[in-house]
Motif scaffolding. Structure first.
Motif, mmCIF file in Angstrom:
data_model
loop_
_atom_site.group_PDB
_atom_site.id
_atom_site.type_symbol
_atom_site.label_atom_id
_atom_site.label_comp_id
_atom_site.label_asym_id
_atom_site.label_seq_id
_atom_site.Cartn_x
_atom_site.Cartn_y
_atom_site.Cartn_z
ATOM 1 N N ARG A 120 0.915 -1.183 -0.115
ATOM 2 C CA ARG A 120 0.007 -0.132 -0.033
ATOM 3 C C ARG A 120 0.925 1.051 -0.186
ATOM 4 N NH1 ARG A 120 -5.640 -0.250 2.586
ATOM 5 N NH2 ARG A 120 -6.545 -2.057 1.548
ATOM 6 N N ALA A 121 2.254 1.149 -0.085
ATOM 7 C CA ALA A 121 2.887 2.214 -0.151
ATOM 8 C C ALA A 121 2.789 3.143 -1.406
ATOM 9 C CB ALA A 121 4.483 1.870 0.052
ATOM 10 N N PRO A 122 3.400 4.284 -1.394
ATOM 11 C CA PRO A 122 3.991 5.061 -0.626
ATOM 12 C C PRO A 122 2.941 5.710 0.607
ATOM 13 C CG PRO A 122 3.737 6.223 -2.592
ATOM 14 C CD PRO A 122 3.174 4.906 -2.864
ATOM 15 N N TYR A 123 3.365 6.245 1.667
ATOM 16 C CA TYR A 123 2.638 6.804 2.690
ATOM 17 C C TYR A 123 2.827 8.108 2.947
ATOM 18 C CZ TYR A 123 1.945 1.628 3.671
ATOM 19 O OH TYR A 123 1.666 0.375 3.249
ATOM 20 N N ASP A 124 1.935 9.013 3.119
ATOM 21 C CA ASP A 124 2.070 10.259 3.644
ATOM 22 C C ASP A 124 2.478 10.344 5.067
ATOM 23 O OD1 ASP A 124 1.089 11.951 1.294
ATOM 24 O OD2 ASP A 124 -0.691 10.411 1.746
ATOM 25 N N ALA A 125 2.075 9.379 5.962
ATOM 26 C CA ALA A 125 2.400 9.507 7.310
ATOM 27 C C ALA A 125 2.713 7.913 7.805
ATOM 28 C CB ALA A 125 1.059 9.983 8.151
ATOM 29 N N GLN A 149 9.254 4.066 1.418
ATOM 30 C CA GLN A 149 8.026 3.735 1.628
ATOM 31 C C GLN A 149 7.214 4.987 1.895
ATOM 32 O OE1 GLN A 149 6.359 0.439 3.693
ATOM 33 N NE2 GLN A 149 8.152 -0.864 2.846
ATOM 34 N N LEU A 150 7.852 6.081 2.314
ATOM 35 C CA LEU A 150 7.599 7.558 2.900
ATOM 36 C C LEU A 150 7.546 8.288 1.313
ATOM 37 C CD1 LEU A 150 6.493 9.044 5.199
ATOM 38 C CD2 LEU A 150 8.954 9.705 5.470
ATOM 39 N N TYR A 172 10.804 12.658 11.431
ATOM 40 C CA TYR A 172 11.339 12.609 10.318
ATOM 41 C C TYR A 172 10.611 13.008 9.063
ATOM 42 C CZ TYR A 172 14.390 9.745 13.488
ATOM 43 O OH TYR A 172 15.235 9.299 14.331
ATOM 44 N N ASP A 173 10.985 14.164 8.476
ATOM 45 C CA ASP A 173 10.249 14.537 7.313
ATOM 46 C C ASP A 173 11.125 14.249 6.383
ATOM 47 O OD1 ASP A 173 7.948 15.855 8.555
ATOM 48 O OD2 ASP A 173 9.554 17.074 9.777
ATOM 49 N N LYS A 174 10.513 13.584 5.261
ATOM 50 C CA LYS A 174 11.183 13.240 3.893
ATOM 51 C C LYS A 174 11.125 14.838 2.876
ATOM 52 C CE LYS A 174 11.691 9.786 0.256
ATOM 53 N NZ LYS A 174 11.126 8.729 -0.058
#
Length: 192
Positions: A120-125, A149-150, A172-174
């Motif tokens: 189900r990736a990618p994820y917002d959170a 996955q982020l 952690y912020d991408k």
């Protein structure tokens, strides 16, 4: 959180602001204030249509909150290593939020959360609800398999430190260029 009755997910003292055991060795539900803090940190990444991953989802309380926050077009996945806990969490969701399961807005899976959940990736959170002794390092830089996955612009939060002592809630912020910006949010006593 007001839309999710904690009593559906926490068998003992659901409305007391403390962690509570869930009937499996080493498994507990965090306190309501800890859940509120995590949702507050992820709020901007849990908007309508977003996708979320809850690692160590336990009773699925936080995963259910996330599923409501991402709306009808969003998706929330909870992953837990304890297979019986996964079955219990699905039962918990069915008590008041069967529609989330029927619409596939929420998915609870059994598996090793250390590798995330790629289907189900990618994820917002991403929320990592299990405490990490330390953040893995690769070439001197903090590294998680979750980074892949982020989504760019996505946020991951994790509790880092010994499971029997003070921990640090880290964010952690991408960045859009793929780099990761780490922020120490606060030091916390162990909460389960």
């Amino acid at each position: 959180m007001l839309a999710v009755d904690r009593a559906d997910f926490c068998p003992d003292n659901p409305y007391v602001d403390s962690s509570s055991p869930l009937g499996y060795p080493g498994v507990s539900i965090n306190s309501p204030h800890t859940h509120a803090r995590c949702l507050e940190l992820l709020h901007g990444n849990l908007s309508k249509g977003s996708s979320a991953l809850d690692v160590g989802s336990g009773s699925a309380y936080l995963t259910t909150c996330m599923a409501l926050m991402v709306g009808r077009m969003g998706k929330a996945v909870g992953i837990d290593l304890v297979e019986d806990m996964v079955e219990d969490s699905i039962t918990n969701i069915k008590k008041s939020h069967q529609d989330l399961l029927d619409s596939k807005r929420i998915k609870i899976v059994s598996g090793d959360g250390r590798i995330g959940y790629a289907p189900r990736a990618p994820y917002d959170a991403i929320h990592i609800g299990v405490s990490l002794e330390a953040v893995p390092q690769q070439n001197g830089v903090c590294f998680f398999s979750y980074w892949e996955q982020l989504k760019p612009g996505g946020r991951l939060i994790a509790f880092v430190g010994p499971s029997e002592g003070s921990q640090v809630l880290q964010q952690y912020d991408k960045q859009r260029d793929g780099t990761i910006k780490k922020t120490e949010v606060e030091r916390l006593p162990v909460d389960g």
